[in-house]
Structures are given as C-alpha cells and as structure tokens.
Write a protein that holds these residues in place. Structure first.
Motif, mmCIF file in Angstrom:
data_model
loop_
_atom_site.group_PDB
_atom_site.id
_atom_site.type_symbol
_atom_site.label_atom_id
_atom_site.label_comp_id
_atom_site.label_asym_id
_atom_site.label_seq_id
_atom_site.Cartn_x
_atom_site.Cartn_y
_atom_site.Cartn_z
ATOM 1 N N UNK A 1 1.508 8.039 6.743
ATOM 2 C CA UNK A 1 2.959 7.886 6.743
ATOM 3 C C UNK A 1 3.419 8.126 5.310
ATOM 4 N N UNK A 2 4.428 8.964 5.161
ATOM 5 C CA UNK A 2 4.943 9.315 3.831
ATOM 6 C C UNK A 2 6.412 8.919 3.750
ATOM 7 N N UNK A 3 6.770 8.179 2.698
ATOM 8 C CA UNK A 3 8.168 7.858 2.448
ATOM 9 C C UNK A 3 8.565 8.474 1.119
ATOM 10 N N UNK B 1 15.009 -1.428 3.565
ATOM 11 C CA UNK B 1 14.699 -1.451 4.995
ATOM 12 C C UNK B 1 13.837 -0.250 5.390
ATOM 13 N N UNK B 2 14.109 0.906 4.793
ATOM 14 C CA UNK B 2 13.322 2.105 5.092
ATOM 15 C C UNK B 2 11.875 1.922 4.637
ATOM 16 N N UNK B 3 11.692 1.332 3.460
ATOM 17 C CA UNK B 3 10.330 1.110 2.963
ATOM 18 C C UNK B 3 9.577 0.165 3.892
ATOM 19 N N UNK B 4 10.228 -0.903 4.316
ATOM 20 C CA UNK B 4 9.586 -1.849 5.234
ATOM 21 C C UNK B 4 9.224 -1.159 6.547
ATOM 22 N N UNK B 5 10.133 -0.307 7.041
ATOM 23 C CA UNK B 5 9.861 0.434 8.283
ATOM 24 C C UNK B 5 8.642 1.345 8.103
ATOM 25 N N UNK B 6 8.559 2.034 6.952
ATOM 26 C CA UNK B 6 7.431 2.935 6.696
ATOM 27 C C UNK B 6 6.122 2.152 6.619
ATOM 28 N N UNK B 7 6.148 0.999 5.947
ATOM 29 C CA UNK B 7 4.939 0.186 5.820
ATOM 30 C C UNK B 7 4.453 -0.278 7.188
ATOM 31 N N UNK B 8 5.371 -0.714 8.019
ATOM 32 C CA UNK B 8 4.984 -1.206 9.343
ATOM 33 C C UNK B 8 4.550 -0.081 10.272
ATOM 34 N N UNK B 9 5.108 1.098 10.079
ATOM 35 C CA UNK B 9 4.638 2.266 10.834
ATOM 36 C C UNK B 9 3.202 2.583 10.456
ATOM 37 N N UNK B 10 2.886 2.505 9.176
ATOM 38 C CA UNK B 10 1.521 2.769 8.718
ATOM 39 C C UNK B 10 0.546 1.759 9.323
ATOM 40 N N UNK B 11 0.957 0.485 9.352
ATOM 41 C CA UNK B 11 0.102 -0.550 9.940
ATOM 42 C C UNK B 11 -0.076 -0.314 11.437
ATOM 43 N N UNK C 1 7.776 -5.691 -1.820
ATOM 44 C CA UNK C 1 6.486 -6.231 -2.256
ATOM 45 C C UNK C 1 5.778 -6.937 -1.096
ATOM 46 N N UNK C 2 6.532 -7.684 -0.292
ATOM 47 C CA UNK C 2 5.957 -8.351 0.869
ATOM 48 C C UNK C 2 5.487 -7.333 1.909
ATOM 49 N N UNK C 3 6.212 -6.208 2.026
ATOM 50 C CA UNK C 3 5.793 -5.159 2.968
ATOM 51 C C UNK C 3 4.468 -4.541 2.533
ATOM 52 N N UNK C 4 4.288 -4.370 1.223
ATOM 53 C CA UNK C 4 3.019 -3.843 0.712
ATOM 54 C C UNK C 4 1.884 -4.824 1.016
ATOM 55 N N UNK C 5 2.190 -6.118 0.964
ATOM 56 C CA UNK C 5 1.176 -7.127 1.289
ATOM 57 C C UNK C 5 0.714 -6.993 2.735
ATOM 58 N N UNK C 6 1.615 -6.588 3.634
ATOM 59 C CA UNK C 6 1.230 -6.354 5.029
ATOM 60 C C UNK C 6 0.231 -5.199 5.120
ATOM 61 N N UNK C 7 0.430 -4.171 4.297
ATOM 62 C CA UNK C 7 -0.506 -3.042 4.275
ATOM 63 C C UNK C 7 -1.866 -3.505 3.766
ATOM 64 N N UNK C 8 -1.862 -4.323 2.708
ATOM 65 C CA UNK C 8 -3.115 -4.821 2.131
ATOM 66 C C UNK C 8 -3.873 -5.667 3.155
#
Length: 297
Positions: free
Chosen positions: A133-135, A152-162, A193-200
């Motif tokens: 997924x690329x943002x 909101x877009x960044x959070x959406x991208x992170x959750x799409x990746x997950x 930052x919290x969205x990145x934590x979901x990826x981690x």
C-alpha cells in the motif's frame, strides 16, 4: 495632424489591414501552448516538457523536481498499474477560520487547481515485485500541509496495509501543519503515530521516502518513524527551515545542511536513491523485511 513621415502602426485601419486584410491572419504567429516548456530551476535552461516526463521529471542537472500524487503513483507501481483507494471524508472548516479569506474558499480553490480532494492519495499494487500500500503526500495541494484529511488518509492506508498483510510505503512532502485547522491539525501527529504502531504490531514493514520538501509536523511524526528511510537526491528535510534556524542561532549553517545527502552522512537517512531506481530498491528492501515473500494473494 498625422506625421506622414512616421511609419504607421499595423492597427485596424492601418495600411496592412486596408491593403491586405487577410495577410495578418495568414502570417500571425502560431500560438504555443503555455506548458510546452519548463524552466530548469538550477541552470535556467528551457526544457521540453515531454522529455522531462520521459526522465521522470529529473532535469539534466540532476534536480528531482516536485511531482503531483497521480504522477508519483504512476512512477512507483510496476507498469504504472495500481488499485486506487479512496480517502475518507472529514468535516470541512470546523473552526470557521479566516485569514482575510475563508478556509473553505481556499480549499475550493486548491481542489479546482489540482482536481484533488486533499493532499493524500492511496494506491495498492506491486512495487518492484512486492505488493504494498502506497500513500503519497501531494505538495501541490496547499503545500502538502498536514490536516484532518491527511491524518485520516494515513490511518486508512495503514489499516489497509494491515488488512492486506502487506508493507506500507509513504512518500512525504509537506510544508508543515495546516494552520487553518489549529490544534485539530496538530492532533494528527499523534494519531498517525498510533496508526504506525498498528503496522508494527502486525509485524509489517513501514518504509518512508522523503521528498522535497519534508518539514514541520510531518518530519516530527510519521516521516521519521519508518523501518527504513530513503530520500530523493537534494530533498530538503527538517523541522524548521534553514533561514529560521540561522536567524535563531545567529550562525551560518554548514553547506548542504538539511539536504538528503547531508542527512545520510549524519545517519538520519538510510540511503539517497534516484527517482528511477526507487521502485526496484523499495521492492528489494520490503521483500527482505517480509521474509522473502513477494506478491501477496
């Protein structure tokens, strides 16, 4: 009194229009499209637009020019093919902000000029053979400023990746927070930052590509939280701009300060990569971080 010895101008009623009415139309200079040529910001040379597009908007002098989000996505995904992912809608102008012109008017003007809803664009597809997924942050939309829509877009991208179990790649380009949204803009630093934590937590790679310019709250949040940080040549990367820093410390900064190459020397950037090589390098790194798996199902 008309001076008979003075040459008469070629205006309606002048000698050319009287004696040869059709000549002016025939010999008039053909109109040239305004966007046919682009000026090289380093040398001042005029560059043919189609040749610049063929070189991925990298000038002969090596300048990596700023590009918009659709162009970046097309250059990044293999064969330029990808699935577009819609960005979420957010409340507009919640603070009813005006700085002599209403925020809503500024948003409408930016949308009309760019054809975009806001600064972020998201896509999914293969990058160097690795699904991701690329943002992309588009500097042409209000300077890529970080606001609620971008968060909101960044959070959406992170959750799409997950959800798809693939890496997330973020191309950053920003002048800072969007002042028209006040503290709501600054909140996006914590939320991303919290969205990145979901990826981690999902044990997925997060790669950042720093492009010109990446500054302000973006640098202070998701731009510097990647597993790997790449940068395009010559990109300006920092929190405050060099002029602000010089005025504050009252000292001359070192040559190339805050540029990608300088930051690579200091360990803030892992590698400076030319635009044309980014998809291949990203694919190799992300495949390694994914344990050798390539295309996801």
């Amino acid at each position: 009194m008309v001076d008979k010895n003075k040459p008469q101008s070629d205006k309606p009623g002048g000698w050319l229009s009287r004696f040869a009415p059709g000549v002016r139309k025939i010999v008039s200079r053909r109109e040239t499209p305004d966007n046919l040529w682009v000026k090289d910001p380093d040398t001042g040379d005029m560059l043919y637009r189609s040749e610049l597009e063929g070189s991925l908007w990298v000038t002969p002098s090596g300048r990596h020019m700023r590009i918009d989000a659709p162009t970046r996505l097309r250059f990044t995904f293999d064969g330029g093919e990808y699935e577009s992912i819609d960005t979420p809608d957010v409340p507009e102008d919640p603070l009813k902000f005006s700085d002599g012109r209403s925020y809503r008017d500024r948003l409408n003007a930016a949308r009309k000029a760019s054809g975009r809803k806001d600064t972020m664009a998201i896509g999914f597809g293969p990058v160097g053979g690795q699904s991701a997924v690329v943002i992309v942050q588009d500097f042409t939309f209000m300077g890529g400023s970080l606001g609620m829509a971008a968060g909101e877009a960044f959070i959406k991208a992170a959750r799409e990746a997950v959800a798809r179990q693939v890496p997330l790649i973020c191309f950053t380009a920003a002048g800072g927070a969007r002042m028209q949204e006040g503290a709501l803009s600054l909140m996006q630093m914590a939320r991303t930052t919290l969205a990145i934590d979901e990826i981690k937590q999902a044990k997925l790679p997060y790669a950042v590509v720093l492009t010109d310019p990446t500054t302000g709250g973006v640098t202070a949040s998701y731009a510097m939280l990647g597993d790997v940080h790449l940068a395009e040549p010559g990109a300006l990367i920092g929190f405050a701009g060099p002029r602000v820093i010089e005025a504050t410390i009252r000292e001359k900064l070192p040559p190339g300060f805050q540029r990608a190459e300088y930051l690579q020397e200091k360990g803030m950037v892992d590698r400076v990569v030319a635009r044309g090589e980014l998809p291949q390098i990203l694919g190799q790194i992300l495949s390694m971080l994914m344990g050798g798996s390539r295309l996801a199902a």
